[in-house]
Design an enzyme around this catalytic site. Sequence first.
Site, PDB file in Angstrom:
ATOM      1  N   ASP A 161      11.295 -68.494 -51.459  1.00  0.00           N
ATOM      2  CA  ASP A 161      10.203 -68.497 -50.478  1.00  0.00           C
ATOM      3  C   ASP A 161      10.502 -67.500 -49.354  1.00  0.00           C
ATOM      4  OD1 ASP A 161       8.610 -70.428 -51.726  1.00  0.00           O
ATOM      5  OD2 ASP A 161       9.704 -72.079 -50.788  1.00  0.00           O
ATOM      6  N   LYS A 219      11.544 -79.985 -53.863  1.00  0.00           N
ATOM      7  CA  LYS A 219      12.470 -78.899 -53.530  1.00  0.00           C
ATOM      8  C   LYS A 219      13.824 -79.414 -53.027  1.00  0.00           C
ATOM      9  CE  LYS A 219       8.877 -75.499 -52.507  1.00  0.00           C
ATOM     10  NZ  LYS A 219       8.373 -74.472 -51.571  1.00  0.00           N
TER      11      LYS A 219
END
Length: 281
Positions: A102, A66
């Site tokens: 997220d 990420k």
Amino acid sequence: MTRRAAIIGHPVAHSRSPLIHGYWLAQHGIDGEYGRCDVAPDAIDGFLADFAASGLIGANVTVPHKEAAFRAAAELDSVAAALGAVNTLWLENGRLHGANTDVPGFLANLDAAEPDWARALGEAVVLGAGGASRAVVYGLLERGIDRVVVANRTLARAQALRDQFGPRVLPVEWRDLAGRLNGCRLLVNTTSLGMKGQPPLDIDLSALSPDAVVTDIVYVPLETPLLAVAKARGLKTVDGLGMLLHQAVPGFERWFGVRPEVTAELRALAIADLAAKGQLR
Ligand code: ATR
């Protein structure tokens, strides 16, 4: 031409993203594919630097890539820019764009399961101070929660969250947690405790407010020991599977042009997959 997206990670064999996106592709009759792309850590920067060569129009990104995706994206949404982590990529006019879903995924899961969770919520308690905690803490602050108590085994990591997000974050020692749970109305576990193969998260929930919501971002097992204890006490519980399903929505919309829904059928499909792999409890 068939549009192709994928989950990029290392490893990715366990990922449930193909199941989620495959369900939506079939549901909407879209000429698309969603696969798995295992890229080793020493190859990820090169892979992302020439993303178009992969033949993908976009991707999800999971552990441990990420941060690499954050560095590679030419354009970032505000959440990804704040967190330094990207979990959703797409090409737009040849430029790589990155977003972090997220945070909206975490919030949408709570909204869907317990629509009133944020009403008059002055303070939330978050356990853990890793990457997942950063997303949760950011989301809670964005939603206007006055104060977010962060308890972590390693206090310095909780203090780093305060340094980044400001004085509405209150770092506390793990051993001082009990004192912060008095009247608590939202408790979020972001630690790996309770995950299959890890020790349970063993805390006393008796001081929580009777109307408290307890949520865990761990979803293997689906009902973590924390959620089981909370449920037995009559507290509201929200499992982590919903966050996984909801974080997938913006990417699918971006790549395939349809905003998909997190249906009961999709959730049942994901639960059946957990059950098939012995991961329900
Ligand atoms: P992620 O990015 O998924 O959040 P992480 O950065 O490895 O993963 O963070 C894991 C979290 O679980 C951390 O808050 C970690 O505490 P430390 O910062 O002290 O390492 C917490 N954690 C893991 N094992 C733990 C344990 N046995 N007891 C208490 N906390 C634990």
